[in-house]
Design an enzyme around this catalytic site. Sequence first.
Site, PDB file in Angstrom:
ATOM      1  N   ASP A   1       0.939  -1.115  -0.074  1.00 25.27           N
ATOM      2  CA  ASP A   1      -0.137   0.010  -0.176  1.00 25.27           C
ATOM      3  C   ASP A   1       0.848   1.275   0.077  1.00 25.27           C
ATOM      4  O   ASP A   1       1.574   1.610   0.990  1.00 25.27           O
ATOM      5  CB  ASP A   1      -0.870   0.016   1.180  1.00 25.27           C
ATOM      6  CG  ASP A   1      -1.978   1.007   1.016  1.00 25.27           C
ATOM      7  OD1 ASP A   1      -2.014   1.890   0.314  1.00 25.27           O
ATOM      8  OD2 ASP A   1      -2.853   1.208   2.194  1.00 25.27           O
TER       9      ASP A   1
ATOM     10  N   HIS B   1     -12.201  -2.389   0.168  1.00 17.72           N
ATOM     11  CA  HIS B   1     -11.376  -1.811   1.299  1.00 17.72           C
ATOM     12  C   HIS B   1     -12.356  -1.985   2.706  1.00 17.72           C
ATOM     13  O   HIS B   1     -13.503  -1.536   2.539  1.00 17.72           O
ATOM     14  CB  HIS B   1     -11.456  -0.257   0.941  1.00 17.72           C
ATOM     15  CG  HIS B   1     -10.569   0.492   2.145  1.00 17.72           C
ATOM     16  ND1 HIS B   1     -10.955   1.403   2.852  1.00 17.72           N
ATOM     17  CD2 HIS B   1      -9.224   0.450   2.370  1.00 17.72           C
ATOM     18  CE1 HIS B   1     -10.207   2.083   3.670  1.00 17.72           C
ATOM     19  NE2 HIS B   1      -9.009   1.306   3.438  1.00 17.72           N
TER      20      HIS B   1
ATOM     21  N   HIS C   1      -0.385   3.993  -0.093  1.00 17.92           N
ATOM     22  CA  HIS C   1      -1.541   4.951   0.773  1.00 17.92           C
ATOM     23  C   HIS C   1      -1.309   6.455   0.353  1.00 17.92           C
ATOM     24  O   HIS C   1      -1.770   7.381   1.095  1.00 17.92           O
ATOM     25  CB  HIS C   1      -0.648   4.865   2.185  1.00 17.92           C
ATOM     26  CG  HIS C   1      -1.930   4.967   3.315  1.00 17.92           C
ATOM     27  ND1 HIS C   1      -2.029   6.016   4.120  1.00 17.92           N
ATOM     28  CD2 HIS C   1      -2.771   4.066   3.994  1.00 17.92           C
ATOM     29  CE1 HIS C   1      -3.192   5.773   5.001  1.00 17.92           C
ATOM     30  NE2 HIS C   1      -3.426   4.537   4.889  1.00 17.92           N
TER      31      HIS C   1
END
Length: 383
Positions: free
Chosen positions: A185, A287, A187
């Site tokens: 990730d 998610h 992010h």
Amino acid sequence: MPRITDYDLYEVPPRWLFLRIETSDGRVGWGEPVVEGRAHSVRAAVEELMESSLLGEDPHPVADHWQVMYRGGFYRGGPILMSAIAGIDQALWDLRGKAFGAPVSELLGGPVREKMRVYQWVGGDRPADVGDAAAAKVEQGFSALKMNATPEFGRIEHPAAVEAAVDRIRTVRERVGPEVDIGVDFHGRVAKSMAKRLAERLDPYDPMFVEEPVLPEHNEALPDIAAHTSTPIATGERMYSRWDFKPLLEQGVVDVIQPDLSHAGGITEVKKIADMAEAYDVALAPHCPLGPIALAACLQVDGVCHNALIQEQSLGIHYNEGSDVLDYLADPAVFDYHEGFVDLPDGPGLGIEIDEAVVEARAGDVDWHNPVWRHDDGSVAEW
């Protein structure tokens, strides 16, 4: 005809907001409407929607209620409104399933699978000790992991920062071997100026995907990033409707979409997003670093979507301090992970039973906000 008679909202640790809707025939439906760090804002939006559009109404026409909540306001979309709609939508589907004595997946056409693969987080916001953590999770039976790629990351980083990120992935790959998947990730912390370089450097360690290689407002950079890596690209947790996902799918460079069932309009909307993605040969991996209601909603959608790849879940994630996913369930065994999978909940509605006594006992003013990070020069960094 049953009517919606009452609702309650509970802010519960570690950072969740639960919605309880009650009907005149005694049914109770649960939803999880929250933006992490903005629970008070979403609470106000839920209250406004419930008071203006739902109290006194028949709970059964879920699709029509969704349209009223979305199209009944001139200004639409965004994280707060769509998260409020999402949690209400989850609760309405829960009520509808309980009315028919069937899980939501049955009302959506019936499941295409018996169980769903899940992945487990390792490391933390500033990833460290990932090798030992990864090995421990694999020992517990997980066959897929996810980790943050970097801590704060500058627009142009020095080679040592890139090498540190690569070394973390290398360490995990060497510890778990080639039969375990590793999601990485970014992010949104990595600017497009570095995303190409970092993604390319990770290729030798065969990530399952690189997630959010750039912030969603810079999705136009994804084709260039994709040209520098053979690793699948995943994104979508900060996108809130099928209209947000439409240009992303039209680009043809994303391999996995990650809508959030508590942010992207709930079960009603995410099922539509998933179907759109299937037409573009794009996988679904919802998610869900959230609570048990959100996870149950995800699994109901995963169960009916052929392109569902893997499911995020937050048991033991670094955010969950003081309370965890199973704490609020009357029967925690509904999320019994085995060999990297979880069975689809088959009880009526969302398939879970919330322990209301625990919710009441732990509810309060939960003031969670994500940290504000800064670069060495004092400017704000992406968290």
